[in-house]
Design a protein around this motif. Structure first.
Motif, PDB file in Angstrom:
ATOM      1  N   SER A   1       0.819  -1.210   0.000  1.00  0.00           N
ATOM      2  CA  SER A   1       0.000   0.000   0.000  1.00  0.00           C
ATOM      3  C   SER A   1       0.855   1.264   0.000  1.00  0.00           C
ATOM      4  CB  SER A   1      -0.941   0.008   1.209  1.00  0.00           C
ATOM      5  OG  SER A   1      -0.214   0.155   2.422  1.00  0.00           O
ATOM      6  N   LEU A   2       2.081   1.164   0.500  1.00  0.00           N
ATOM      7  CA  LEU A   2       2.988   2.312   0.506  1.00  0.00           C
ATOM      8  C   LEU A   2       3.652   2.529  -0.852  1.00  0.00           C
ATOM      9  CD1 LEU A   2       4.767   1.840   3.962  1.00  0.00           C
ATOM     10  CD2 LEU A   2       3.109   3.621   3.341  1.00  0.00           C
ATOM     11  N   GLY A   3       3.467   1.580  -1.766  1.00  0.00           N
ATOM     12  CA  GLY A   3       4.021   1.732  -3.101  1.00  0.00           C
ATOM     13  C   GLY A   3       5.426   1.205  -3.272  1.00  0.00           C
ATOM     14  N   TYR A   4       5.877   0.390  -2.319  1.00  0.00           N
ATOM     15  CA  TYR A   4       7.180  -0.236  -2.490  1.00  0.00           C
ATOM     16  C   TYR A   4       7.083  -1.320  -3.560  1.00  0.00           C
ATOM     17  CZ  TYR A   4       9.528   2.178   1.306  1.00  0.00           C
ATOM     18  OH  TYR A   4      10.133   3.143   2.079  1.00  0.00           O
ATOM     19  N   SER A   5       8.208  -1.577  -4.255  1.00  0.00           N
ATOM     20  CA  SER A   5       8.179  -2.438  -5.431  1.00  0.00           C
ATOM     21  C   SER A   5       8.551  -3.880  -5.150  1.00  0.00           C
ATOM     22  CB  SER A   5       9.128  -1.887  -6.513  1.00  0.00           C
ATOM     23  OG  SER A   5       8.720  -0.613  -6.930  1.00  0.00           O
ATOM     24  N   TYR A   6       9.365  -4.127  -4.112  1.00  0.00           N
ATOM     25  CA  TYR A   6       9.815  -5.496  -3.883  1.00  0.00           C
ATOM     26  C   TYR A   6      10.094  -5.763  -2.414  1.00  0.00           C
ATOM     27  CZ  TYR A   6      14.620  -3.507  -3.972  1.00  0.00           C
ATOM     28  OH  TYR A   6      15.761  -2.774  -3.732  1.00  0.00           O
ATOM     29  N   ILE A   7      10.070  -7.044  -2.099  1.00  0.00           N
ATOM     30  CA  ILE A   7      10.339  -7.522  -0.742  1.00  0.00           C
ATOM     31  C   ILE A   7      11.416  -8.596  -0.840  1.00  0.00           C
ATOM     32  CG2 ILE A   7       8.606  -9.384  -0.717  1.00  0.00           C
ATOM     33  CD1 ILE A   7       8.863  -7.019   2.198  1.00  0.00           C
ATOM     34  N   THR A   8      12.344  -8.600   0.108  1.00  0.00           N
ATOM     35  CA  THR A   8      13.425  -9.585   0.063  1.00  0.00           C
ATOM     36  C   THR A   8      13.332 -10.549   1.238  1.00  0.00           C
ATOM     37  OG1 THR A   8      15.017  -8.290   1.369  1.00  0.00           O
ATOM     38  CG2 THR A   8      14.924  -7.879  -1.010  1.00  0.00           C
ATOM     39  N   LEU A   9      13.786 -11.770   1.004  1.00  0.00           N
ATOM     40  CA  LEU A   9      13.911 -12.786   2.043  1.00  0.00           C
ATOM     41  C   LEU A   9      15.348 -13.285   2.077  1.00  0.00           C
ATOM     42  CD1 LEU A   9      10.744 -12.882   1.574  1.00  0.00           C
ATOM     43  CD2 LEU A   9      10.898 -15.272   2.274  1.00  0.00           C
ATOM     44  N   GLY A  10      15.875 -13.443   3.287  1.00  0.00           N
ATOM     45  CA  GLY A  10      17.212 -13.982   3.445  1.00  0.00           C
ATOM     46  C   GLY A  10      17.217 -15.501   3.364  1.00  0.00           C
TER      47      GLY A  10
END
Length: 328
Positions: free
Chosen positions: A29-38
């Protein structure tokens, strides 16, 4: 425009379904494009190895006490919880995994998400994991280079025949193929062999320094670009991902370098610097709120409350995005 991303704080959310969904909904909802996982398959018991120094002669940052979900399994779950976020490994220790199985898992998730998968890979430092997974730790560099070729062949061809030093495939292929053909393969790290490998083989570079040095980053980019030219590639075709570094007490800050930023304004200035350098992506943590990749808020009394911790992170991500110039 630079795409913004952040991590899934696994040591905060653990395996709590509601917490994971709440966090991802907020990030989208904040408009971030990607999420990462370690990625750590195993955490070592450092009590049994008091003199173990696996990370450039330093003790490990992560041990058996840290929570890590398996990223490909998690991606399958996150595919149903997200609509726009790219799911990215940050960073996958791919050389310790079976390449054909990894290709199949990645293709499955890429199809489930409609092409929202990106791999940042590295050889890693944890010999304990390699030992347990039956992979020769000393060969990890040559394994990953061959692996990148095999992955791309499996992702783009219905039938593959391949004979290498570490991989053999005889007239076989995965089905279905991924949406992205091939799935992007970025490399993380900044040792000289890694830099040259990035220039020759990678779609992008994700460096993770324990301090900030403009001279060092320019020098390392030069190594990547020289290797690219020698391999017949265009340096501008290799993407770059910047990040807000966080303090690593294991390393001294060398002359001419700076400690990572701790104030919001400084973090914004770093983001502008990375954009000017050519970064197409920027990975955000929030040191001004005492939030690194795993911290849950050192100054905040509500840090023990899981959902309060999530809200704290989302507020910090919103604050950063609002502080950026409109043309970022």
């Amino acid at each position: 425009m630079v795409e913004l991303g952040t991590n899934l704080p696994e040591n905060l959310v653990g395996s709590d379904h509601g917490a994971i969904a709440e966090y991802l909904k907020g990030v989208e909802s904040l408009g971030y494009s990607y999420i990462t996982l370690g990625d750590h398959v195993l955490g070592a018991d450092t009590d049994a190895r008091p003199d173990w120094r696996p990370y450039f002669g330093k003790p490990p940052l992560y041990t058996r006490h840290h929570k890590w979900n398996e990223p490909l399994v998690m991606f399958g779950y996150l595919a149903g919880l997200t609509r726009t976020l790219e799911l990215c490994t940050g960073i996958l220790i791919s050389a310790q995994r079976q390449t054909a199985l990894l290709a199949k898992q990645a293709a499955t998730v890429d199809n489930l998400t409609g092409g929202r998968v990106r791999f940042v890979i590295a050889v890693g430092w944890n010999d304990v994991e390699y030992e347990a997974l039956g992979i020769n730790f000393s060969k990890r560099g040559e394994i990953i280079e061959e692996q990148m070729e095999v992955l791309r062949q499996l992702w783009t061809n219905e039938v593959v025949t391949y004979k290498g030093k570490h991989h053999t495939i005889t007239a076989a292929g995965i089905n279905p193929l991924p949406v992205q053909q091939p799935i992007p393969l970025w490399i993380g790290g900044q040792s000289k062999p890694v830099l040259r490998r990035t220039g020759r083989l990678a779609d992008g570079w994700f460096p993770t320094y324990p301090y900030f040095s403009e001279d060092q980053i320019h020098e390392d980019l030069g190594v990547i670009h020289d290797a690219a030219r020698q391999a017949g590639r265009r340096p501008e075709d290799i993407d770059l991902e910047g990040m807000i570094y966080f303090a690593d007490p294991r390393f001294e800050v060398p002359p001419g370098a700076r400690k990572p930023p701790v104030e919001l304004d400084d973090c914004v200035e770093y983001a502008k610097w990375w954009k000017d350098l050519g970064a197409t992506r920027y990975w955000v943590t929030a040191p001004w709120a005492d939030l690194g990749p795993d911290e849950t808020g050192q100054r905040l009394p509500e840090k023990r409350d899981l959902y309060a911790g999530i809200e704290t992170r989302l507020r910090a991500l919103e604050e950063f995005k609002k502080a950026l110039p409109d043309d970022f």
